[in-house]
Scaffold this motif. Sequence first.
Motif, short mmCIF file in Angstrom:
data_model
loop_
_atom_site.label_atom_id
_atom_site.label_comp_id
_atom_site.label_asym_id
_atom_site.label_seq_id
_atom_site.Cartn_x
_atom_site.Cartn_y
_atom_site.Cartn_z
N ASP A 113 -23.03 -6.41 -40.50
CA ASP A 113 -21.86 -5.53 -40.37
C ASP A 113 -22.22 -4.24 -39.63
OD1 ASP A 113 -20.25 -7.35 -41.78
OD2 ASP A 113 -20.87 -6.49 -43.70
N THR A 131 -21.49 -2.95 -36.75
CA THR A 131 -20.41 -2.21 -36.09
C THR A 131 -19.64 -1.36 -37.10
OG1 THR A 131 -20.17 -3.88 -34.36
CG2 THR A 131 -18.29 -2.43 -34.74
N ALA A 132 -19.25 -1.97 -38.21
CA ALA A 132 -18.49 -1.23 -39.22
C ALA A 132 -19.34 -0.14 -39.84
CB ALA A 132 -17.99 -2.19 -40.30
N LEU A 133 -20.62 -0.41 -40.05
CA LEU A 133 -21.50 0.59 -40.65
C LEU A 133 -21.71 1.77 -39.71
CD1 LEU A 133 -24.09 -1.83 -42.26
CD2 LEU A 133 -22.54 -0.30 -43.50
N GLN A 134 -21.82 1.52 -38.43
CA GLN A 134 -21.95 2.62 -37.48
C GLN A 134 -20.71 3.52 -37.54
OE1 GLN A 134 -21.27 1.80 -33.36
NE2 GLN A 134 -22.87 3.20 -32.67
N GLU A 135 -19.56 2.92 -37.62
CA GLU A 135 -18.31 3.70 -37.68
C GLU A 135 -18.24 4.51 -38.97
OE1 GLU A 135 -15.36 0.70 -37.23
OE2 GLU A 135 -15.67 0.49 -35.05
N ARG A 136 -18.66 3.92 -40.08
CA ARG A 136 -18.62 4.64 -41.36
C ARG A 136 -19.62 5.80 -41.37
NH1 ARG A 136 -19.24 0.48 -46.14
NH2 ARG A 136 -18.97 2.42 -47.35
N LEU A 137 -20.77 5.59 -40.77
CA LEU A 137 -21.75 6.69 -40.66
C LEU A 137 -21.18 7.82 -39.80
CD1 LEU A 137 -25.02 4.63 -40.21
CD2 LEU A 137 -24.51 6.15 -42.13
N GLU A 144 -18.13 8.68 -39.46
CA GLU A 144 -17.14 9.41 -40.25
C GLU A 144 -17.80 10.48 -41.12
OE1 GLU A 144 -15.16 6.34 -42.38
OE2 GLU A 144 -14.02 5.62 -40.62
N ARG A 145 -19.08 10.26 -41.44
CA ARG A 145 -19.83 11.22 -42.25
C ARG A 145 -20.70 12.13 -41.36
NH1 ARG A 145 -22.32 8.07 -47.40
NH2 ARG A 145 -23.26 10.15 -47.62
N LEU A 166 -26.90 5.15 -45.23
CA LEU A 166 -26.68 3.72 -44.95
C LEU A 166 -26.94 2.89 -46.21
CD1 LEU A 166 -26.18 1.33 -43.05
CD2 LEU A 166 -28.60 1.42 -42.44
N MET A 218 -24.12 3.12 -48.66
CA MET A 218 -22.94 2.34 -48.28
C MET A 218 -23.11 0.88 -48.69
SD MET A 218 -22.18 3.87 -44.48
CE MET A 218 -21.75 5.60 -44.26
#
Length: 385
Positions: A335, A337-343, A345-346, A379, A382
Amino acid sequence: MTSRSTAQDLDRDDPLAHWRDEFVLPDPDLIYLDGNSLGRTPKRTVEAIRHVIEQEWADDLITSWWENGWLDMPLTVGDTLAPLLGARPGEVAVHDSTTVCLFQLVNVAIDLSGGSVVAVEATEFPTDRYVIEGISRIRPGISVRHGLDDLTGVDVVVRSHVDYRTAAVALLAEETARAAAAGAITVWDLSHAAGVVELDLDGAGVQLAAGCTYKFLNGGPGSPAFTYVRSSIVETVEQPIWGWFGQRDQFAMDNPFDARDGVGRMLNGTPGILGLTGARCGIELSAEAGIGAIATKARALADFGIDLADEFGLECSTARPPVSSGGHISIIHPDATALQERLAERKIIVDKRDPDVLRFGLSPLTTRFVDVFEGVSALAGMLDA
């Protein structure tokens, strides 16, 4: 478990910590772990480019080509960069994109070898593969072989010194010699090595190399790349892109093309002075900090990041230095791509390479140990949530 206070202690003892003050850091809360893709902005670059625009361009105008050294900037900036590469004065030119520089050098290597087979790994950085494939389309008889294990019958090898996915380091001298023993000339791509790895192109017997300046050298977006040609062969080189900056007397407009002496023959069109100004500032900054100290911190940052990944149970595909460069560590997750986006956001900026690689960049002049701790621990948090 390694704590944030451990990272703070490492930052306190870091001999390069004060160099972070040389950079523009508008958001103190941003954790930037992508300097291996685009380095941060040196403060001196802002001032230097302002001076070029407001004084040299606006006021001095056309006379700046002579009075302010614009004509020779690709070569003077190249001489500033040369010690960071383990090269000699007069062997480096900073002038165009990495793609153009590689195109020139692969053609040069083919001509010097007198052969027709170019070898490259199937997993090599896309630009390198595209350049070779493009050359094979326009040069009849040139063939591309994927894989470097067996160099029998190979005439030219193209490879990166540092792998862009894992940061694994190829053995520069040994691999140059192995190719030479098989009768092949190696073109090295130093894009992920310049400014973070101690290089000795001269001692390693490297003949041809290219690389960018916008990663660890902090030259700015699209700052010009560099070409290295060993002095012992440069006068035999005939590169394929002829332009007036590569002409011996560029203002003798009616004369046929006659390549200038030295690495200047690799130049082609009019250089971008603003880009060269940014490249020069970033290169000078790295030279002042010292490539030995930079490389030492890069390795320490990588070891620290790998320690954290191990403790948090993350899958890290980067081996410890010296097998890796220290320029980044790669963490594997489906995941990504999604983890990069969530990081993001922080306010934690990392790089991603499809399909499952998260690259945590470790640019030694701007990256703190606490940044690495915050990024990797965030990371892990998450994934545990």
